[in-house]
Scaffold this motif. Structure first.
Motif, PDB file in Angstrom:
ATOM      1  N   UNK A 114       0.837  -1.197   0.000  1.00 29.93           N
ATOM      2  CA  UNK A 114       0.000   0.000   0.000  1.00 29.93           C
ATOM      3  C   UNK A 114       0.874   1.250   0.000  1.00 29.93           C
ATOM      4  N   UNK A 115       1.950   1.220   0.783  1.00 31.34           N
ATOM      5  CA  UNK A 115       2.864   2.367   0.846  1.00 31.34           C
ATOM      6  C   UNK A 115       3.567   2.561  -0.506  1.00 31.34           C
ATOM      7  N   UNK A 116       3.942   1.473  -1.154  1.00 36.13           N
ATOM      8  CA  UNK A 116       4.582   1.582  -2.469  1.00 36.13           C
ATOM      9  C   UNK A 116       3.617   2.164  -3.485  1.00 36.13           C
ATOM     10  N   UNK A 117       2.356   1.753  -3.425  1.00 39.12           N
ATOM     11  CA  UNK A 117       1.355   2.287  -4.349  1.00 39.12           C
ATOM     12  C   UNK A 117       1.218   3.795  -4.191  1.00 39.12           C
ATOM     13  N   UNK A 118       1.290   4.272  -2.950  1.00 37.28           N
ATOM     14  CA  UNK A 118       1.215   5.722  -2.696  1.00 37.28           C
ATOM     15  C   UNK A 118       2.426   6.419  -3.307  1.00 37.28           C
ATOM     16  N   UNK A 119       3.609   5.828  -3.130  1.00 36.09           N
ATOM     17  CA  UNK A 119       4.821   6.417  -3.694  1.00 36.09           C
ATOM     18  C   UNK A 119       4.741   6.500  -5.213  1.00 36.09           C
ATOM     19  N   UNK A 120       4.227   5.457  -5.831  1.00 41.78           N
ATOM     20  CA  UNK A 120       4.161   5.407  -7.290  1.00 41.78           C
ATOM     21  C   UNK A 120       3.106   6.342  -7.860  1.00 41.78           C
ATOM     22  N   UNK A 121       2.091   6.654  -7.053  1.00 44.90           N
ATOM     23  CA  UNK A 121       1.007   7.507  -7.537  1.00 44.90           C
ATOM     24  C   UNK A 121       1.313   8.989  -7.398  1.00 44.90           C
ATOM     25  N   UNK A 122       2.317   9.327  -6.588  1.00 42.80           N
ATOM     26  CA  UNK A 122       2.654  10.727  -6.376  1.00 42.80           C
ATOM     27  C   UNK A 122       3.925  11.120  -7.116  1.00 42.80           C
ATOM     28  N   UNK A 123       4.544  12.173  -6.623  1.00 36.17           N
ATOM     29  CA  UNK A 123       5.817  12.596  -7.197  1.00 36.17           C
ATOM     30  C   UNK A 123       6.867  11.586  -6.785  1.00 36.17           C
ATOM     31  N   UNK A 124       7.381  10.871  -7.738  1.00 43.53           N
ATOM     32  CA  UNK A 124       8.207   9.714  -7.422  1.00 43.53           C
ATOM     33  C   UNK A 124       9.594  10.118  -6.910  1.00 43.53           C
ATOM     34  N   UNK A 125       9.994   9.411  -5.845  1.00 42.23           N
ATOM     35  CA  UNK A 125      11.344   9.510  -5.324  1.00 42.23           C
ATOM     36  C   UNK A 125      11.997   8.155  -5.602  1.00 42.23           C
ATOM     37  N   UNK A 126      12.919   8.128  -6.553  1.00 44.31           N
ATOM     38  CA  UNK A 126      13.492   6.869  -7.020  1.00 44.31           C
ATOM     39  C   UNK A 126      14.109   6.053  -5.882  1.00 44.31           C
ATOM     40  N   UNK A 127      14.784   6.745  -4.958  1.00 43.09           N
ATOM     41  CA  UNK A 127      15.440   6.032  -3.861  1.00 43.09           C
ATOM     42  C   UNK A 127      14.411   5.386  -2.935  1.00 43.09           C
TER      43      UNK A 127
END
Length: 224
Positions: A114-127
């Motif tokens: 779920x946390x990864x999905x949030x990261x991918x849906x927003x402004x992505x931080x590659x690290x």
């Protein structure tokens, strides 16, 4: 064009099924699990209907067999849910520590994804994305190790919770004899299907929607 649309919808349905099934497993024992099982049933029904629409367009492409396997999988899942609801002690003999580890890992995976999905849906931080993916992969490795231990120590529990379904050829060869016909019904909101399997044949028939069949069945029960 229509077939291309159906194939795209089929791929989306498969992805949704996998996600909801994972969420349902992660929330095992939680009050919301029933909600996820209901959603899973809806997606499963939609997926099966898409397969049968594709079967009508390409009867020799194997979509009907895939639909039959999907129906078998749904029945296995429903049986497991029924056993859980009836409080059948399917965990009898399972090491309590292993069971707790398995449950904890499923839940951790759910929240990490779920946390990864949030990261991918927003402004992505590659690290951060890469770190989240590594955490998920590490949890998956741990989960597979625990599941392997459970299978080796308690095959009964593993067989119930992670059943290995027979393929259509295996059913025909191992289950059916020359005088037996397997009839499997898959009821749907718009249409239903009947799979008829013998030792040497496989046929599928379209039936009326669930409400019509259930009405006739109830009438029959009242008469008997």
């Amino acid at each position: 064009r229509r077939k291309g649309y159906l194939n795209d919808a089929l791929a989306s349905a498969q992805k949704a099924l996998a996600i909801v099934e994972q969420q349902r497993q992660a929330l095992s024992g939680h009050p919301t699990q029933a909600t996820y099982f209901s959603r899973l049933h809806e997606y499963q029904e939609f997926y099966l209907d898409l397969l049968m629409q594709l079967h009508r367009k390409s009867p020799a492409a194997g979509y009907a067999v895939t639909a039959f396997q999907a129906s078998e999988q749904a029945r296995a899942r429903a049986l497991i849910e029924a056993m859980n609801e009836s409080r059948s002690d399917i965990r009898e003999g399972v090491d309590a520590e292993l069971f707790e580890r398995e449950t904890a890992l499923r839940q951790q995976l759910y929240y990490k994804e779920q946390a990864l999905a949030v990261l991918l849906s927003g402004k992505r931080n590659a690290e951060k994305v890469e770190a989240a993916k590594k955490e998920i992969e590490a949890l998956l490795v741990q989960k597979r190790e625990v599941e392997s231990l459970i299978r080796s120590r308690n095959p009964r529990y593993a067989a119930l919770m992670q059943p290995e379904l027979l393929s259509l050829p295996e059913i025909q060869k191992q289950v059916l004899d020359d005088d037996t016909v397997l009839l499997e019904y898959a009821l749907g909101e718009e249409r239903s299907f009947l799979f008829a399997v013998t030792k040497t044949s496989f046929d599928v028939y379209e039936l009326p929607k669930r409400a019509d069949i259930e009405a006739v069945a109830k009438q029959f029960y009242r008469l008997t």
